[in-house]
Design a protein around this motif. Structure first.
Motif, PDB file in Angstrom:
ATOM      1  N   PRO A 377      51.540 101.460  74.332  1.00 50.16           N
ATOM      2  CA  PRO A 377      50.586 102.010  75.268  1.00 50.16           C
ATOM      3  C   PRO A 377      51.230 102.949  76.276  1.00 50.16           C
ATOM      4  N   GLY A 378      50.372 103.842  76.827  1.00 52.12           N
ATOM      5  CA  GLY A 378      50.832 104.778  77.838  1.00 52.12           C
ATOM      6  C   GLY A 378      50.879 104.128  79.213  1.00 52.12           C
ATOM      7  N   VAL A 379      50.814 104.942  80.270  1.00 51.28           N
ATOM      8  CA  VAL A 379      51.006 104.404  81.605  1.00 51.28           C
ATOM      9  C   VAL A 379      49.718 104.310  82.413  1.00 51.28           C
ATOM     10  N   VAL A 407      40.189 103.055  73.696  1.00 53.81           N
ATOM     11  CA  VAL A 407      41.267 102.598  74.575  1.00 53.81           C
ATOM     12  C   VAL A 407      41.952 101.410  73.919  1.00 53.81           C
ATOM     13  N   VAL A 408      43.221 101.200  74.266  1.00 52.52           N
ATOM     14  CA  VAL A 408      43.975 100.085  73.714  1.00 52.52           C
ATOM     15  C   VAL A 408      44.252  99.084  74.832  1.00 52.52           C
ATOM     16  N   ILE A 409      44.106  97.802  74.524  1.00 52.21           N
ATOM     17  CA  ILE A 409      44.335  96.742  75.509  1.00 52.21           C
ATOM     18  C   ILE A 409      45.835  96.546  75.691  1.00 52.21           C
ATOM     19  N   ASP A 426      44.733  95.370  70.721  1.00 54.63           N
ATOM     20  CA  ASP A 426      43.399  95.638  70.185  1.00 54.63           C
ATOM     21  C   ASP A 426      42.891  96.968  70.730  1.00 54.63           C
ATOM     22  N   VAL A 427      42.201  97.716  69.900  1.00 52.89           N
ATOM     23  CA  VAL A 427      41.624  98.995  70.304  1.00 52.89           C
ATOM     24  C   VAL A 427      40.112  98.844  70.425  1.00 52.89           C
ATOM     25  N   ARG A 461      41.647  95.839  65.082  1.00 53.89           N
ATOM     26  CA  ARG A 461      42.852  95.014  65.139  1.00 53.89           C
ATOM     27  C   ARG A 461      43.631  95.205  63.853  1.00 53.89           C
ATOM     28  N   GLN A 462      44.835  95.702  63.963  1.00 57.38           N
ATOM     29  CA  GLN A 462      45.688  95.993  62.799  1.00 57.38           C
ATOM     30  C   GLN A 462      44.956  96.898  61.822  1.00 57.38           C
TER      31      GLN A 462
END
Length: 474
Positions: A377-379, A407-409, A426-427, A461-462
């Motif tokens: 993930p980014g910042v 977005v990604v958790i 998870d996205v 997920r995956q």
């Protein structure tokens, strides 16, 4: 009026005898069916060259660790011992036993793919104990059907029936070679139709309570008219033996596969290019459906038939060419039976409204395509009332996942997200039926979620997408 005790006993005995005869009179007599059908039912054995194993191979036996005693005894009686010489790379012969049935006088035989898979030699034994070497015309692992050919003329054949005419509760009968006992006959009833089994998306199985055991695989399932309506294929068991749940491949599916194998040597199936899931009560409420039914589109493959035809994530497919989709498992059966290139009409619900889509059916790929890869993930972070921290997807991530947004958790805290099983990585692409294109959008949608009403969320997920539902109590 007084009746002697002896008289009353006689009357009672006659009544009981009459009831017994009446009950027996209603049971079917299978003797004529068995006499007529048995000559076309065959035993199938295969031989395969396999590398010797350290222990079992030295005895010429399969590795039997963990097998029930009855199976170990069966293999010890039926698998020939092969002398082993010194050195590595030794070869041994293994045998497997199954069943099959002749469908044409010139020697075409149907059986299961798993009965003959990887065989170097296939032997078909007829009821008169004569043996014929069979040629594998073709096999289809997806339906577990194989077509064999033996040389012969005027061979006995079975009568083929229509599996779609079967009714739940109808009597059916199986003939096969369980544990190598040729031409064993068992009977029962149809327990259910259109069963979907894990990893078997393209076969609407017939479920029966006919006793099926190892060796019955590939044998015929008959109706009372003596017609083959299915191929006995699988059992559900925790003990290794029969437990009252048997599954047969419908004859309509088997013959379609056999005809394609005979002509082309392979099977082509229709393909939409979607990932679907079941519509439960909460999802039905979330999508504004009157009742839980249909197939919810969780993922649309880029460039696939569904994408080209306008099908979207979140659509609920209610019917295909007028045939209702009650359970999501109904859809693969119907699509797979369509010819690639043909047009299909889908009845879908989108944003609470019904609409029809015309889609050109594609060809099911030989190998499944998995979407994988979520980078670190980014910042940028955003917290919200769901109890998760999310970050933007990078352009590389979007490309790898074939996404335009989401977005990604990055972190799951205590709260609703933790309770519904969300994980870091998870996205999330949709929340409350709204597309999520950024962390800001996610936060805004999350802040406006309704209370005490089912809310849907699409999660990858995956690489695999699915919709989940939850309710916010506060």
């Amino acid at each position: 009026m007084f009746y002697p005790k002896r008289f009353m006993s006689s009357v009672l005995a006659m009544l009981l005898l009459g009831l017994t005869f009446g009950a027996h009179a209603q049971l079917p007599d299978f003797t004529e069916l068995v006499e007529q059908a048995s000559p076309a039912v065959v035993n199938i054995s295969t031989r395969q060259k396999m590398p010797a194993r350290s222990v079992a191979g030295a005895q010429g036996l399969p590795d039997m660790e963990g097998l029930p005693p009855m199976f170990r005894e069966f293999f010890e009686r039926n698998v020939p011992q092969v002398p082993q010489g010194p050195g590595e790379g030794r070869q041994r012969e293994a045998q497997s036993l199954g069943s099959g049935f002749i469908i044409s006088e010139d020697g075409y035989v149907l059986t299961n793919n798993h009965v003959v898979a990887d065989a170097d030699e296939i032997i078909v034994r007829l009821p008169d104990r004569s043996e014929l070497e069979a040629k594998l015309i073709g096999a289809d692992p997806r339906s577990d059907v194989a077509l064999l050919k033996v040389e012969g003329k005027d061979l006995p054949t079975v009568k083929l029936g229509k599996s779609e005419d079967l009714k739940v509760g109808e009597w059916v009968l199986a003939i096969g070679s369980p544990f190598g006992f040729d031409h064993s006959v068992t009977a029962g009833i149809v327990s259910a139709k259109g069963r979907n089994l894990p990893n078997e998306s393209y076969v609407p199985f017939i479920q029966t309570d006919v006793a099926i055991n190892p060796g019955n695989s590939g044998g015929p399932l008959f109706n009372l008219a003596g017609e083959v309506v299915g191929i006995n294929s699988q059992i559900f068991t925790r003990s290794g033996g029969f437990m009252g749940l048997s599954f047969a491949i419908p004859m309509s599916v088997a013959m379609d596969v056999a005809n394609q194998l005979k002509v082309d040597g392979k099977v082509s199936r229709g393909w939409l290019g979607v990932v679907i899931q079941e519509v439960n009560k909460d999802l039905a409420e979330s999508f504004g459906l009157e009742r839980p039914a249909g197939a919810l589109v969780a993922q649309v493959m880029e460039g696939g038939p569904a994408a080209k035809g306008g099908l979207q994530v979140g659509d609920v497919i209610l019917s295909l060419d007028g045939k209702p989709i009650i359970m999501s498992a109904d859809l693969p059966h119907l699509v797979g039976s369509l010819k690639p290139g043909s047009e299909a009409v889908l009845d879908v619900v989108r944003d609470g409204s019904r609409k029809k889509l015309e889609i050109a059916i594609g060809v099911l790929p030989e190998d499944g395509q998995a979407i994988t890869g979520i980078a670190s993930p980014g910042v940028e972070r955003s917290s919200n009332r769901l109890g998760v921290k999310v970050v933007e997807l990078t352009e590389e991530q979007k490309k790898g996942l074939d996404l335009k947004g989401g977005v990604v958790i990055s972190e799951v805290q205590e709260g609703p997200a933790s309770l519904i099983g969300l994980r870091a990585g998870d996205v999330i692409t949709h929340l409350n039926n709204q597309a999520i294109d950024s962390a800001k959008t996610f936060t805004q949608v999350a802040q406006g979620l309704p209370k005490n009403r089912s809310v849907s969320m699409r999660v990858l997920r995956q690489g695999r997408a699915s919709f989940i539902t939850f309710k916010l109590a506060e």
